[in-house]
Design an enzyme around this catalytic site. Structure first.
Site, PDB file in Angstrom:
ATOM      1  N   GLN A 107     -10.546   3.077   2.667  1.00  0.00           N
ATOM      2  CA  GLN A 107      -9.427   2.886   3.591  1.00  0.00           C
ATOM      3  C   GLN A 107      -9.525   3.945   4.694  1.00  0.00           C
ATOM      4  O   GLN A 107      -9.441   5.137   4.429  1.00  0.00           O
ATOM      5  CB  GLN A 107      -8.094   3.007   2.838  1.00  0.00           C
ATOM      6  CG  GLN A 107      -6.905   2.678   3.724  1.00  0.00           C
ATOM      7  CD  GLN A 107      -5.566   2.814   3.019  1.00  0.00           C
ATOM      8  OE1 GLN A 107      -4.794   3.722   3.321  1.00  0.00           O
ATOM      9  NE2 GLN A 107      -5.271   1.922   2.091  1.00  0.00           N
ATOM     10  N   ARG A 147      10.284  -6.822  12.517  1.00  0.00           N
ATOM     11  CA  ARG A 147       8.870  -6.462  12.741  1.00  0.00           C
ATOM     12  C   ARG A 147       8.007  -6.802  11.534  1.00  0.00           C
ATOM     13  O   ARG A 147       6.845  -7.203  11.689  1.00  0.00           O
ATOM     14  CB  ARG A 147       8.752  -4.985  13.074  1.00  0.00           C
ATOM     15  CG  ARG A 147       9.274  -4.639  14.455  1.00  0.00           C
ATOM     16  CD  ARG A 147       9.171  -3.151  14.666  1.00  0.00           C
ATOM     17  NE  ARG A 147       9.556  -2.753  16.006  1.00  0.00           N
ATOM     18  CZ  ARG A 147       9.647  -1.484  16.387  1.00  0.00           C
ATOM     19  NH1 ARG A 147       9.382  -0.504  15.523  1.00  0.00           N
ATOM     20  NH2 ARG A 147      10.002  -1.174  17.618  1.00  0.00           N
ATOM     21  N   ASP A 152       0.835  -1.208   0.000  1.00  0.00           N
ATOM     22  CA  ASP A 152       0.000   0.000   0.000  1.00  0.00           C
ATOM     23  C   ASP A 152       0.871   1.259   0.000  1.00  0.00           C
ATOM     24  O   ASP A 152       1.418   1.647   1.023  1.00  0.00           O
ATOM     25  CB  ASP A 152      -0.901   0.001   1.248  1.00  0.00           C
ATOM     26  CG  ASP A 152      -1.847   1.195   1.255  1.00  0.00           C
ATOM     27  OD1 ASP A 152      -2.927   1.085   0.652  1.00  0.00           O
ATOM     28  OD2 ASP A 152      -1.497   2.240   1.839  1.00  0.00           O
ATOM     29  N   LYS A 175      -2.374   5.889  -4.311  1.00  0.00           N
ATOM     30  CA  LYS A 175      -3.468   6.838  -4.040  1.00  0.00           C
ATOM     31  C   LYS A 175      -3.185   8.201  -4.649  1.00  0.00           C
ATOM     32  O   LYS A 175      -2.025   8.626  -4.694  1.00  0.00           O
ATOM     33  CB  LYS A 175      -3.652   7.020  -2.522  1.00  0.00           C
ATOM     34  CG  LYS A 175      -3.594   5.734  -1.724  1.00  0.00           C
ATOM     35  CD  LYS A 175      -3.865   5.966  -0.251  1.00  0.00           C
ATOM     36  CE  LYS A 175      -3.518   4.725   0.564  1.00  0.00           C
ATOM     37  NZ  LYS A 175      -2.098   4.570   0.879  1.00  0.00           N
ATOM     38  N   TYR A 214       3.297   9.649  -0.332  1.00  0.00           N
ATOM     39  CA  TYR A 214       4.410   9.078   0.431  1.00  0.00           C
ATOM     40  C   TYR A 214       5.762   9.255  -0.262  1.00  0.00           C
ATOM     41  O   TYR A 214       6.806   8.970   0.325  1.00  0.00           O
ATOM     42  CB  TYR A 214       4.189   7.575   0.713  1.00  0.00           C
ATOM     43  CG  TYR A 214       2.865   7.203   1.346  1.00  0.00           C
ATOM     44  CD1 TYR A 214       2.058   8.167   1.957  1.00  0.00           C
ATOM     45  CD2 TYR A 214       2.416   5.884   1.337  1.00  0.00           C
ATOM     46  CE1 TYR A 214       0.836   7.814   2.521  1.00  0.00           C
ATOM     47  CE2 TYR A 214       1.208   5.535   1.903  1.00  0.00           C
ATOM     48  CZ  TYR A 214       0.417   6.502   2.484  1.00  0.00           C
ATOM     49  OH  TYR A 214      -0.785   6.146   3.033  1.00  0.00           O
ATOM     50  N   HIS A 268      -7.361   9.793  -1.992  1.00  0.00           N
ATOM     51  CA  HIS A 268      -6.766   9.742  -0.652  1.00  0.00           C
ATOM     52  C   HIS A 268      -7.607  10.437   0.426  1.00  0.00           C
ATOM     53  O   HIS A 268      -7.575  10.064   1.598  1.00  0.00           O
ATOM     54  CB  HIS A 268      -5.371  10.387  -0.702  1.00  0.00           C
ATOM     55  CG  HIS A 268      -4.395   9.831   0.274  1.00  0.00           C
ATOM     56  ND1 HIS A 268      -3.077   9.590  -0.025  1.00  0.00           N
ATOM     57  CD2 HIS A 268      -4.537   9.454   1.571  1.00  0.00           C
ATOM     58  CE1 HIS A 268      -2.465   9.104   1.042  1.00  0.00           C
ATOM     59  NE2 HIS A 268      -3.324   9.006   2.018  1.00  0.00           N
ATOM     60  N   LEU A 295      -1.970  -0.591  13.861  1.00  0.00           N
ATOM     61  CA  LEU A 295      -1.191  -0.718  15.105  1.00  0.00           C
ATOM     62  C   LEU A 295      -1.365   0.519  15.981  1.00  0.00           C
ATOM     63  O   LEU A 295      -0.592   0.737  16.921  1.00  0.00           O
ATOM     64  CB  LEU A 295       0.304  -0.910  14.774  1.00  0.00           C
ATOM     65  CG  LEU A 295       0.633  -2.055  13.813  1.00  0.00           C
ATOM     66  CD1 LEU A 295       2.137  -2.115  13.549  1.00  0.00           C
ATOM     67  CD2 LEU A 295       0.137  -3.387  14.370  1.00  0.00           C
ATOM     68  N   SER A 333       6.049  -1.355   8.767  1.00  0.00           N
ATOM     69  CA  SER A 333       7.302  -1.330   9.523  1.00  0.00           C
ATOM     70  C   SER A 333       8.459  -1.272   8.536  1.00  0.00           C
ATOM     71  O   SER A 333       8.386  -1.851   7.452  1.00  0.00           O
ATOM     72  CB  SER A 333       7.461  -2.558  10.421  1.00  0.00           C
ATOM     73  OG  SER A 333       8.719  -2.462  11.079  1.00  0.00           O
ATOM     74  N   SER A 361     -10.482   6.866   0.353  1.00  0.00           N
ATOM     75  CA  SER A 361      -9.890   6.790   1.681  1.00  0.00           C
ATOM     76  C   SER A 361     -10.309   8.034   2.449  1.00  0.00           C
ATOM     77  O   SER A 361     -10.355   9.135   1.873  1.00  0.00           O
ATOM     78  CB  SER A 361      -8.367   6.727   1.546  1.00  0.00           C
ATOM     79  OG  SER A 361      -7.773   6.633   2.819  1.00  0.00           O
TER      80      SER A 361
HETATM   81  P1  NDP Z   1       0.694   1.576  11.884  1.00  0.00           P
HETATM   82  O1  NDP Z   1      -0.463   1.507  12.791  1.00  0.00           O
HETATM   83  O2  NDP Z   1       0.914   0.506  10.882  1.00  0.00           O
HETATM   84  O3  NDP Z   1       1.969   1.726  12.816  1.00  0.00           O
HETATM   85  C1  NDP Z   1       3.254   1.914  12.314  1.00  0.00           C
HETATM   86  C2  NDP Z   1       4.191   2.185  13.495  1.00  0.00           C
HETATM   87  O4  NDP Z   1       4.304   1.035  14.316  1.00  0.00           O
HETATM   88  C3  NDP Z   1       5.578   2.551  13.047  1.00  0.00           C
HETATM   89  O5  NDP Z   1       6.074   3.497  13.949  1.00  0.00           O
HETATM   90  C4  NDP Z   1       6.360   1.239  13.187  1.00  0.00           C
HETATM   91  O6  NDP Z   1       7.716   1.514  13.419  1.00  0.00           O
HETATM   92  C5  NDP Z   1       5.685   0.618  14.377  1.00  0.00           C
HETATM   93  N1  NDP Z   1       5.665  -0.870  14.349  1.00  0.00           N
HETATM   94  C6  NDP Z   1       5.377  -1.661  13.299  1.00  0.00           C
HETATM   95  N2  NDP Z   1       5.389  -2.963  13.664  1.00  0.00           N
HETATM   96  C7  NDP Z   1       5.699  -2.992  14.974  1.00  0.00           C
HETATM   97  C8  NDP Z   1       5.881  -4.043  15.917  1.00  0.00           C
HETATM   98  N3  NDP Z   1       5.697  -5.322  15.572  1.00  0.00           N
HETATM   99  N4  NDP Z   1       6.219  -3.714  17.190  1.00  0.00           N
HETATM  100  C9  NDP Z   1       6.387  -2.415  17.543  1.00  0.00           C
HETATM  101  N5  NDP Z   1       6.233  -1.382  16.715  1.00  0.00           N
HETATM  102  C10 NDP Z   1       5.892  -1.665  15.424  1.00  0.00           C
HETATM  103  O7  NDP Z   1       0.633   3.029  11.185  1.00  0.00           O
HETATM  104  P2  NDP Z   1       0.607   3.596   9.724  1.00  0.00           P
HETATM  105  O8  NDP Z   1       0.184   4.998   9.844  1.00  0.00           O
HETATM  106  O9  NDP Z   1       1.892   3.368   9.024  1.00  0.00           O
HETATM  107  O10 NDP Z   1      -0.558   2.797   8.990  1.00  0.00           O
HETATM  108  C11 NDP Z   1      -0.334   1.647   8.202  1.00  0.00           C
HETATM  109  C12 NDP Z   1      -0.461   1.982   6.705  1.00  0.00           C
HETATM  110  O11 NDP Z   1      -1.745   2.524   6.410  1.00  0.00           O
HETATM  111  C13 NDP Z   1       0.496   3.094   6.234  1.00  0.00           C
HETATM  112  O12 NDP Z   1       1.836   2.691   6.141  1.00  0.00           O
HETATM  113  C14 NDP Z   1      -0.162   3.484   4.939  1.00  0.00           C
HETATM  114  O13 NDP Z   1       0.106   2.540   3.926  1.00  0.00           O
HETATM  115  C15 NDP Z   1      -1.623   3.473   5.355  1.00  0.00           C
HETATM  116  N6  NDP Z   1      -2.067   4.788   5.839  1.00  0.00           N
HETATM  117  C16 NDP Z   1      -3.057   5.425   5.130  1.00  0.00           C
HETATM  118  C17 NDP Z   1      -3.517   6.655   5.503  1.00  0.00           C
HETATM  119  C18 NDP Z   1      -4.580   7.295   4.721  1.00  0.00           C
HETATM  120  O14 NDP Z   1      -4.894   8.471   4.969  1.00  0.00           O
HETATM  121  N7  NDP Z   1      -5.186   6.601   3.775  1.00  0.00           N
HETATM  122  C19 NDP Z   1      -2.973   7.378   6.675  1.00  0.00           C
HETATM  123  C20 NDP Z   1      -1.967   6.620   7.384  1.00  0.00           C
HETATM  124  C21 NDP Z   1      -1.574   5.373   6.982  1.00  0.00           C
HETATM  125  P3  NDP Z   1       8.915   0.913  12.494  1.00  0.00           P
HETATM  126  O15 NDP Z   1       8.610   1.228  11.073  1.00  0.00           O
HETATM  127  O16 NDP Z   1      10.105   1.622  13.022  1.00  0.00           O
HETATM  128  O17 NDP Z   1       8.918  -0.561  12.778  1.00  0.00           O
END
Ligand code: NDP
Length: 284
Positions: free
Chosen positions: A172, A247, A52, A86, A57, A118, A201, A242, A149
């Site tokens: 989304q 992770r 995604d 998006k 981004y 988006h 998460l 991640s 989204s």
């Molecule tokens: P997430 O809820 O997926 O959380 C990501 C965070 O959690 C990062 O800081 C990552 O750090 C950390 N993390 C990941 N895995 C673990 C683990 N197993 N243990 C501890 N920490 C962990 O947030 P996102 O905002 O990234 O949402 C996911 C996806 O959704 C985005 O990447 C994007 O593709 C989409 N999105 C869409 C949006 C929209 O407006 N349509 C807005 C926001 C996101 P690290 O990378 O350092 O591991």
């Protein structure tokens, strides 16, 4: 939900080949440059089949390059990988047509499996122009399924009342136990729109919450794995992000346990309408 590659069939326009989206994938928001390239490659090597990305981004090039390198190295056909990107801004028909072409060029792919608007800004007229441009790209075969989204019920109603040639396949939204969006989810499901959970998460903000910790202890899983499992069991498409290899792998280890009905019920009361990033779903 038994495996990493479980998928669901998305509603598509007549004539478009069957388009199945994996229920689990990798998000790449705030993954920059080689961090993005590596995370996509590690994810595909670990069995993920949904990536995604977004114009916003600024990593469509890295996402696409990692997908192409993986396909070459592993012999995996394009049809087994699902790529979402998006549209950053609803700036009119011509702009959107250019954005779609640029997303394809950057990723180096012949088609986009799922293309999303988006967010709702700036207004209804521009959202509809975006959708018309997407419909024309679908007719040309460069987009398979289309969705939105961060759109609320009112935005969706406006799109439906304009008459759509391409069904809205996905919305989304930020969905996790601390942001349940019950009414919007019910509305979308009644229209056949699949929910895809961003920030599954909670962007790391509630790993220490006692209800999450206690389920993690009970199942000998991490808080991240419990949250991913919640989304999967709600029937959502779940896309944790991640940039760390361990992770990326850990987040995929969620098909060997199940939250019980009681566990799910214990997560039902945590909703605090927690906005972790942005929430334009009620904006004009
Ligand atoms: P997430 O809820 O997926 O959380 C990501 C965070 O959690 C990062 O800081 C990552 O750090 C950390 N993390 C990941 N895995 C673990 C683990 N197993 N243990 C501890 N920490 C962990 O947030 P996102 O905002 O990234 O949402 C996911 C996806 O959704 C985005 O990447 C994007 O593709 C989409 N999105 C869409 C949006 C929209 O407006 N349509 C807005 C926001 C996101 P690290 O990378 O350092 O591991």
């Amino acid at each position: 939900m038994s495996s990493l590659t479980d998928s669901i069939s998305l509603p598509v326009a007549p004539g478009v080949p069957e388009t199945r989206i994996p229920r689990f994938g990798l998000g790449v928001y705030e993954s920059e440059g080689e961090d993005c390239y590596n995370s996509v490659l590690w994810a595909l090597e670990a069995g993920y089949r949904l990536i995604d990305s977004a114009e916003w981004y600024e990593n469509e090039e890295e996402s696409g390059r990692a997908i192409r390198d993986f396909m070459k190295k592993s012999g995996t056909p394009r049809s087994e990988i699902f790529y979402t990107t998006k549209l950053m801004k609803n700036l009119g028909y011509d702009h959107v047509r250019k954005s779609i072409k640029e997303s394809l060029r950057l990723a180096g792919l012949d088609y986009i499996d799922l293309y999303l608007i988006h967010g709702p800004h700036p207004n209804e007229k521009m959202r509809l122009e975006s959708w018309r441009a997407i419909e024309d790209a679908v007719a040309e075969g460069v987009i398979r399924a289309a969705g939105v989204s961060n759109l609320g019920v009112r935005h969706l109603e406006q799109l439906y009342s304009a008459g759509l040639k391409v069904p809205i396949a996905v919305n989304q939204m930020d969905l996790h136990p601390f942001m349940r969006r019950k009414e919007l989810v019910e509305y979308c499901q009644s229209k056949g729109i699949h929910m895809e959970a961003w920030a599954p998460l909670v962007r790391g903000m509630r790993f220490d919450h006692p209800a999450i910790k206690s389920l993690a202890d009970k199942h000998k899983k991490s808080p991240a794995q419990v949250l991913i499992r919640w989304g999967l069991q709600k029937g959502y498409i779940v896309i944790p992000k991640s940039i760390k290899k361990q992770r990326v792998q850990e987040n995929a280890q969620v098909f060997d346990f199940q939250l019980t009905n009681e566990d799910m019920a214990s997560l039902e009361n945590l909703d605090e309408h927690l906005v972790t990033d942005w929430d334009p779903s009620e904006d004009p």
